[in-house]
Design an enzyme around this catalytic site. Structure first.
Site, PDB file in Angstrom:
ATOM      1  N   ARG A 192      32.224  15.024 -17.698  1.00 46.18           N
ATOM      2  CA  ARG A 192      31.213  15.757 -18.383  1.00 46.18           C
ATOM      3  C   ARG A 192      31.113  16.839 -17.690  1.00 46.18           C
ATOM      4  NH1 ARG A 192      27.534  12.165 -18.423  1.00 46.18           N
ATOM      5  NH2 ARG A 192      26.406  12.417 -16.611  1.00 46.18           N
ATOM      6  N   ASP A 196      25.955  14.462 -11.597  1.00 48.70           N
ATOM      7  CA  ASP A 196      25.123  14.940 -12.473  1.00 48.70           C
ATOM      8  C   ASP A 196      23.745  14.868 -11.669  1.00 48.70           C
ATOM      9  OD1 ASP A 196      23.283  15.435 -14.310  1.00 48.70           O
ATOM     10  OD2 ASP A 196      23.892  13.881 -15.876  1.00 48.70           O
ATOM     11  N   GLU A 239      26.329  20.124 -22.727  1.00 48.22           N
ATOM     12  CA  GLU A 239      26.995  19.159 -21.953  1.00 48.22           C
ATOM     13  C   GLU A 239      27.881  17.995 -22.518  1.00 48.22           C
ATOM     14  OE1 GLU A 239      24.245  15.773 -20.384  1.00 48.22           O
ATOM     15  OE2 GLU A 239      22.613  17.147 -21.069  1.00 48.22           O
ATOM     16  N   HIS A 257      26.953  10.630 -26.826  1.00 50.23           N
ATOM     17  CA  HIS A 257      25.605  11.274 -26.572  1.00 50.23           C
ATOM     18  C   HIS A 257      25.778  12.686 -26.999  1.00 50.23           C
ATOM     19  CE1 HIS A 257      27.350  13.817 -23.207  1.00 50.23           C
ATOM     20  NE2 HIS A 257      27.710  12.773 -22.681  1.00 50.23           N
ATOM     21  N   ASP A 309      19.780  21.202 -14.158  1.00 53.93           N
ATOM     22  CA  ASP A 309      20.594  20.144 -14.592  1.00 53.93           C
ATOM     23  C   ASP A 309      21.913  20.273 -14.931  1.00 53.93           C
ATOM     24  OD1 ASP A 309      21.270  17.704 -15.893  1.00 53.93           O
ATOM     25  OD2 ASP A 309      20.135  17.963 -17.900  1.00 53.93           O
ATOM     26  N   TYR A 320      34.711  10.112 -22.389  1.00 56.01           N
ATOM     27  CA  TYR A 320      34.463   8.663 -21.507  1.00 56.01           C
ATOM     28  C   TYR A 320      35.340   7.618 -22.112  1.00 56.01           C
ATOM     29  CZ  TYR A 320      30.311  11.311 -20.824  1.00 56.01           C
ATOM     30  OH  TYR A 320      29.134  12.463 -20.699  1.00 56.01           O
ATOM     31  N   HIS A 331      19.734  18.957 -24.818  1.00 50.85           N
ATOM     32  CA  HIS A 331      18.354  18.902 -24.839  1.00 50.85           C
ATOM     33  C   HIS A 331      17.692  20.135 -24.195  1.00 50.85           C
ATOM     34  CE1 HIS A 331      18.540  17.823 -20.474  1.00 50.85           C
ATOM     35  NE2 HIS A 331      19.815  17.371 -20.618  1.00 50.85           N
ATOM     36  N   GLU A 382      28.359  19.986 -17.611  1.00 53.18           N
ATOM     37  CA  GLU A 382      27.059  20.604 -18.146  1.00 53.18           C
ATOM     38  C   GLU A 382      26.499  21.646 -17.389  1.00 53.18           C
ATOM     39  OE1 GLU A 382      23.834  17.818 -16.960  1.00 53.18           O
ATOM     40  OE2 GLU A 382      22.745  18.340 -18.600  1.00 53.18           O
ATOM     41  N   ASP A 422       0.811  -1.107  -0.080  1.00 49.52           N
ATOM     42  CA  ASP A 422      -0.047   0.148   0.083  1.00 49.52           C
ATOM     43  C   ASP A 422       0.868   1.234   0.002  1.00 49.52           C
ATOM     44  OD1 ASP A 422       0.946  -0.453   2.457  1.00 49.52           O
ATOM     45  OD2 ASP A 422      -0.728   0.129   3.390  1.00 49.52           O
ATOM     46  N   HIS A 460      14.526  16.569 -19.677  1.00 52.51           N
ATOM     47  CA  HIS A 460      14.370  16.622 -21.175  1.00 52.51           C
ATOM     48  C   HIS A 460      13.011  16.933 -21.484  1.00 52.51           C
ATOM     49  CE1 HIS A 460      17.190  12.904 -20.455  1.00 52.51           C
ATOM     50  NE2 HIS A 460      17.983  14.073 -20.528  1.00 52.51           N
ATOM     51  N   HIS A 502      24.319   6.233 -17.198  1.00 52.25           N
ATOM     52  CA  HIS A 502      23.280   6.627 -16.319  1.00 52.25           C
ATOM     53  C   HIS A 502      23.649   5.935 -15.005  1.00 52.25           C
ATOM     54  CE1 HIS A 502      19.947   8.128 -19.494  1.00 52.25           C
ATOM     55  NE2 HIS A 502      21.257   8.894 -19.253  1.00 52.25           N
TER      56      HIS A 502
HETATM   57 MN    MN Z   1      21.285  16.843 -19.109  1.00 52.70          MN
END
Ligand code: MN
Length: 441
Positions: A407, A261, A385, A351, A272, A389, A355, A409, A41, A362, A244
């Site tokens: 990265r 990130d 960004e 990548h 972001d 890698y 965005h 960003e 629940d 996004h 990710h």
């Molecule tokens: Mn982003």
């Protein structure tokens, strides 16, 4: 508790009017977000659907908005009825009266009447503006109501109404940020930047990634963030090369880089930000070379943002710069042009560069118009960004760069002549970073 929509009714009224003007000959049916059961629940934390919120400021589940420009009552809401026994557990509900009083609909009905009232609502519409696939129960009701409406027209030969994705239309509205939306974005990105700074300050070798995650998110909440814009990524060492990575469970070693990130949501818009820095507070020679390559490209890309520009051009710019860096660092061999044509760069930069950003991380909005990448215009907001890698298992890469991921960003909003960097508070220069890391006391 402050009643009514955040920022006052006027903002939502204006958005609904604008949308109503785009719905000629049709009716829009926009359900709220759905509560989802996690286990037994217990529910996942509820967050209102962005389009529904955009049009109402109403944050309860089990609600539907109907917008019908041909009706004398163009704005109808279906909401949950008040229920004292449920409200003891779940808290206040507006109910029929409260929704009517605070959110400005022409008509309000209990959500329990939605399915029976639907055929009447869609009866004369030539187009139904709706987003299929988010709620099977509503999908089913709408199909049935459309079919019923066709049958009611007897032998006229008139077919079912056309189904149009309403999110595309609202997405185009959401893409252009108003001054009050930009103000919220400034606030959300400022909180986000403070979260990153807090993480930098406490970071020490031997800590776990989740401790950093906790620090970032503590700072977000402490500064009034409503929630996260997305699950935080805190990856040290080779975990930074997993795009990710969200388990955030490893111990951080002194010779590693840490990639964070994370973005805070405030007033239903989100920041972001990604920052990468050495766990021990000092870039090694190879880390420095690797990081500076990405930083140079990132800053170039930001300088490239202006009205009339295009996201694919910014991406192409990033690819050129990063491909040069890959050659410079000894990751690739060959000429820039060929390495881009053969997509060799993709091994280390897999990548996109940007965005849209807004209510969703996004965010909604078309990237192309009539098959062509669209031109950037004032008040559009997006991320820049680039990253680099190198897999730990990449035996072709120089050993010093294996398992390294960077990265950087930032979030920008297009201005008259260029852009405003919303996230400039978050340090990214090497000297700035080295001044912050591990300096909590
Ligand atoms: Mn982003």
């Amino acid at each position: 508790m402050q009643k009514g929509p955040r920022g006052g009714k006027e903002i939502y009224n204006r958005r609904r009017k604008e949308l109503l003007n785009k719905l000629q000959g049709g009716v829009a049916i926009i359900p709220s977000g759905q509560e989802l059961i996690r286990n037994n629940d217990v529910h996942y934390p509820f967050r209102q659907d962005s389009c529904f919120y955009y049009l109402t400021g109403f944050i309860e589940p089990e609600s539907v908005v109907i917008l019908d420009p041909s009706s004398p009552n163009p704005f109808t809401m279906f909401v949950r009825e008040r229920d004292p026994s449920r409200e003891i557990w779940d808290g206040f509900r507006y109910g029929i009266e409260g929704a009517g009083e605070y959110f400005g609909p022409n008509k309000v009905y209990p959500i329990s009447e939605f399915h029976t009232r639907l055929p009447e609502i869609v009866k004369n519409a030539e187009k139904i503006f709706y987003k299929i696939g988010e709620n099977k129960e509503y999908d089913q009701s709408i199909f049935e109501a459309m079919e019923k409406a066709r049958r009611l027209k007897g032998r006229s030969g008139i077919g079912v109404a056309a189904l149009v994705d309403v999110k595309q239309i609202i997405g185009e509205m959401r893409l252009f940020k108003t001054p009050e939306e930009i103000e919220l974005l400034r606030k959300a990105t400022e909180i986000s930047a403070h979260g990153h700074i807090a993480a930098m300050k406490v970071c020490k070798p031997g800590m776990f990634e989740y401790e950093i995650e906790a620090e970032v998110e503590r700072e977000f909440r402490r500064r009034g963030a409503d929630r996260l814009g997305y699950t935080s990524i805190v990856g040290s060492g080779a975990n930074a090369t997993v795009l990710h990575y969200i388990s955030n469970s490893d111990k951080m070693e002194k010779d590693q880089l840490l990639l964070i990130d994370a973005g805070a949501e405030f007033g239903y818009v989100t920041g972001d930000i990604t920052r990468t820095f050495p766990v021990n507070g000092k870039f090694s020679a190879s880390q420095k070379k690797f990081y500076e390559a990405v930083l140079t490209v990132q800053k170039d890309c930001i300088n490239f943002v202006k009205p009339g520009g295009k996201l694919p051009d910014i991406h192409a710019h990033a690819i050129e710069g990063l491909t040069d860096a890959m050659v410079e660092l000894g990751l690739l061999k060959g000429k820039r042009k060929e390495l881009i044509e053969s997509r060799a760069f993709f091994k280390y930069y897999p990548h996109g560069t940007s965005h849209w950003l807004g209510m969703d991380v996004h965010d909604a909005g078309l990237y192309s118009l009539n098959g062509e990448p669209r031109k950037l215009e004032k008040n559009m907001c997006f991320t820049v960004e680039p990253g680099l890698y190198v897999s730990e298992s990449d035996t072709e890469a120089p050993a010093e760069y294996r398992g390294m991921g960077v990265r950087i960003e930032d979030d920008v909003v297009v201005t008259e002549k260029g852009c405003e960097v919303l996230t400039k508070l978050a340090p990214k220069e090497i000297s700035e970073l080295e001044g912050f890391i591990g300096k909590s006391v």
